[in-house]
Structures are given as C-alpha cells and as structure tokens.
Design an enzyme around this catalytic site. Structure first.
Site, PDB file in Angstrom:
ATOM      1  N   GLU A 241       0.872  -1.172   0.000  1.00 38.37           N
ATOM      2  CA  GLU A 241       0.000   0.000   0.000  1.00 38.37           C
ATOM      3  C   GLU A 241       0.910   1.224   0.000  1.00 38.37           C
ATOM      4  O   GLU A 241       1.560   1.520   1.015  1.00 38.37           O
ATOM      5  CB  GLU A 241      -0.914   0.026   1.226  1.00 38.37           C
ATOM      6  CG  GLU A 241      -1.855   1.217   1.206  1.00 38.37           C
ATOM      7  CD  GLU A 241      -2.596   1.436   2.514  1.00 38.37           C
ATOM      8  OE1 GLU A 241      -3.089   2.565   2.722  1.00 38.37           O
ATOM      9  OE2 GLU A 241      -2.663   0.502   3.331  1.00 38.37           O
TER      10      GLU A 241
ATOM     11  N   CYS B  63      -2.909   8.218   4.178  1.00 37.66           N
ATOM     12  CA  CYS B  63      -2.507   7.793   2.827  1.00 37.66           C
ATOM     13  C   CYS B  63      -3.557   8.138   1.779  1.00 37.66           C
ATOM     14  O   CYS B  63      -3.221   8.337   0.611  1.00 37.66           O
ATOM     15  CB  CYS B  63      -2.220   6.296   2.820  1.00 37.66           C
ATOM     16  SG  CYS B  63      -3.606   5.284   3.379  1.00 37.66           S
TER      17      CYS B  63
END
Length: 360
Positions: A237, A271
C-alpha cells in the site's frame, strides 16, 4: 526528529512537546533471525481451526478495549494526535478486528466445488496459511495499520513478525504486551524494532513467506524487487495523489466539509487524504469562499482547543514547508491559525498552484 538513537535504543520524543515518552531496544540481526526461526517452526496457531482463531481474535479485541486507556495514551504520546484522531484510530482498530473476524469465517472456510463429469470424486477449495508474514508498517497510524494487518494475517493462520515504524514503536509494543499477557500464543505474533535495515532483513529472509508493507512508493519498489527473485508475494500500500472532484450539482456545504475532513484529519497524515480538489467553474468562487472561511477558523497546536496536531516526523513538516514556500509568490494562499509555527503546520489552502510545482 521525534526520535534519537542512543546506546542501541530508539528514544521516542513526543512531536507535540519534544519530551521523551519511551524507548525500545533495537533488534540485532541475530534477534531478527531468531524471531523468524521461531515463527517458521511454530505450529500451534496454524493448527487451530478457523472458528477458534476467529474466537480468539474477538477475545483479544475485548482485551484491547478493556485496556483502551493504556493503548490510547501510548498512541497520543508518540504521535501528538488530538483526542478525536486518537479515538478514530482506536475505534477503527476495534471495528476492523470485529468485522474481519466475521468476514474470515465466510471467506476462508472450506467450500465445495463441482467435480464436473467425475461423479465419483469430491472437489473443494480449502485455504491454507502462507506461513510467516513479515509486516512493515508506517508511522501515521501506529495502531490501525500494523495491528489490523497483523489481525488479518493471524486470522488466516499465519505467524507474524512485525517491524513497526521506528518513529512510532510504542503503541504496537503495548499491543504485543497485551497479546503476550492474555493470549497464550506468544510465538504467533512477534515484534522486531529498528530502522530500514531491519525491514530489509524481513524482505530478504528465506523464512518469510509473504511481505506486507505500507509506506512510500520508493521503498515499495525496492521491496517488490527484493521479493521478485523468489516470487515471494508482497502486499504493497503505497503513496498516491488523491483528488476530490466537486461537480456543480453537489451540495456545496457538504462538499466543503468533506474536503476539510478528507484533507486535514490526522493533520493531513493519511494515505488517502484529499490533496487536490477540482471544482467545476460554475461553483468555483462560491466553493472557494466557503472553504476559505473554514480554513481561517481552524487552528493547529498543542492545546485542547486546537483542531490539528503536529507532523509526527519532522522531515515531513520540512517537506510541507518547502512545498508551500515554493508557490507562495505565484498563487493565492489561505491560512488558518497556529499556536506554534515552529512545531506545527498552519492549516493552509493553496489556490491554483502552477502545474510544475511540487505541491501538485
């Protein structure tokens, strides 16, 4: 920096106060190899039924909830997060561990398949553990990101060796201590501490069967290359540039609040935070006016009435300042308030920056 390295220890400083809040011992190469060997040989957790693992994870969730004050204190100490952001992260962990246990019961259970023309045969799908999961986690969510990944891996029957960020190792260590004290499967979940070289050991080791990494694209590429020769699976990720698009028929007040929450929650250290907002021409001026008014009334600082906390890593704060300074003479900048501009980023809205600017 919010950490210091002294006498083979990582000394953690609160980014809000710059006072020491804890320390952890740096794992040696022998420590890492020993943890991996234990994880490779330990079979007690994997031998449990899926139903039993789900039950134990639910038990652990309740233990974490019962010890919530200790967990939240460690989280706030090492990140400087505001109370609401601490609550959101803690609640996220609780909800994830609850829901993923339900999902695992269905997703990982043995399921029948048609044997086609072979009527005298039975066919089914049965999921087996990968083995040892090496997890390398970031600093922005030191509870939710590493421990949710750990829970996922454990539910699937894997043993976990977790390397948390060197900037925020205290919260994962509190969770590990609770696991050891209450769960009875110490070897199924282990932690190693250190800098990037410790993470590299997990990636390069023949004893890890899968790597899970959350962090920068640059490091993610290195991990992918490290896993490629042995075809070791890796879950990555990585960083991105997340836009929000506001069309002319959107409810304006809701769009403004969504942009504010998406861009500034956790002081923007998420994020999937909103980094760019594209607004249709017909409503641009109204949207800009409303969001500017909101930005001007948002404050960063240490006090309880401040809205935003500090940058957890000082290099990140410096990078944000560099991006803003690069465009301050070429576009409009709307700012809010800050109690200490040396330690905190003032809430900032940059309007129509040049396409060549790094902030874009």
């Amino acid at each position: 920096m919010a950490i210091k390295i002294e006498n083979n220890q990582i000394i953690i400083l609160s980014p809000a106060t710059m006072q020491q809040v804890g320390q952890v011992e740096i794992s040696s190469s022998d420590d890492v190899e020993n943890a991996l060997l234990i994880a490779k040989e330990y079979k007690d957790w994997a031998s449990l039924s899926l139903k039993k693992r789900c039950s134990l994870i639910n038990k652990f969730r309740k233990i974490v909830l019962k010890n919530g004050e200790e967990v939240k204190k460690a989280l706030k100490d090492e990140t400087g997060k505001k109370d609401f952001d601490v609550f959101v992260e803690f609640f996220t962990f609780l909800e994830h561990s609850k829901e993923i246990s339900k999902i695992a019961k269905k997703a990982l259970k043995k399921s029948k398949r048609s044997s086609g023309l072979m009527k005298n045969k039975k066919a089914y799908v049965q999921y087996e553990p990968m083995g040892v999961a090496g997890i390398i986690s970031p600093w922005n969510y030191p509870l939710a990101t590493p421990i949710n990944s750990t829970i996922d891996a454990l539910l699937a029957g894997n043993n976990v060796v977790l390397k948390p960020s060197e900037h925020t190792p205290l919260t994962p260590q509190v969770i590990k201590n609770l696991w050891d004290e209450h769960m009875g499967y110490k070897e199924a979940f282990q932690i190693v501490h250190g800098l990037g070289d410790v993470g590299r050991m997990l990636v390069d080791s023949k004893d890890t069967d899968i790597i899970c990494f959350t962090g920068s694209t640059a490091v993610g590429k290195k991990i992918a290359k490290g896993c490629a020769p042995s075809l070791k699976p890796c879950i990555l990720e990585l960083g991105g540039k997340d836009p929000m698009i506001v069309l002319k028929d959107a409810p304006l007040n809701r769009a403004v609040e969504s942009a504010i929450f998406g861009g500034l929650s956790n002081a923007g250290q998420t994020c999937i935070s909103t980094e760019e907002v594209f607004v249709e021409d017909e409503i641009f001026d109204k949207f800009l006016s409303k969001i500017s008014d909101r930005i001007k009334n948002i404050k960063s600082g240490e006090s309880s009435n401040a809205d935003l906390g500090p940058m957890i890593v000082s290099q990140t704060k410096d990078k944000v300042h560099e991006h803003i300074n690069e465009v301050k003479d070429s576009c409009d900048i709307i700012i809010g308030n800050s109690e200490d501009k040396g330690k905190y980023i003032t809430p900032t809205l940059v309007v129509d920056p040049p396409e060549s600017a790094r902030i874009v």
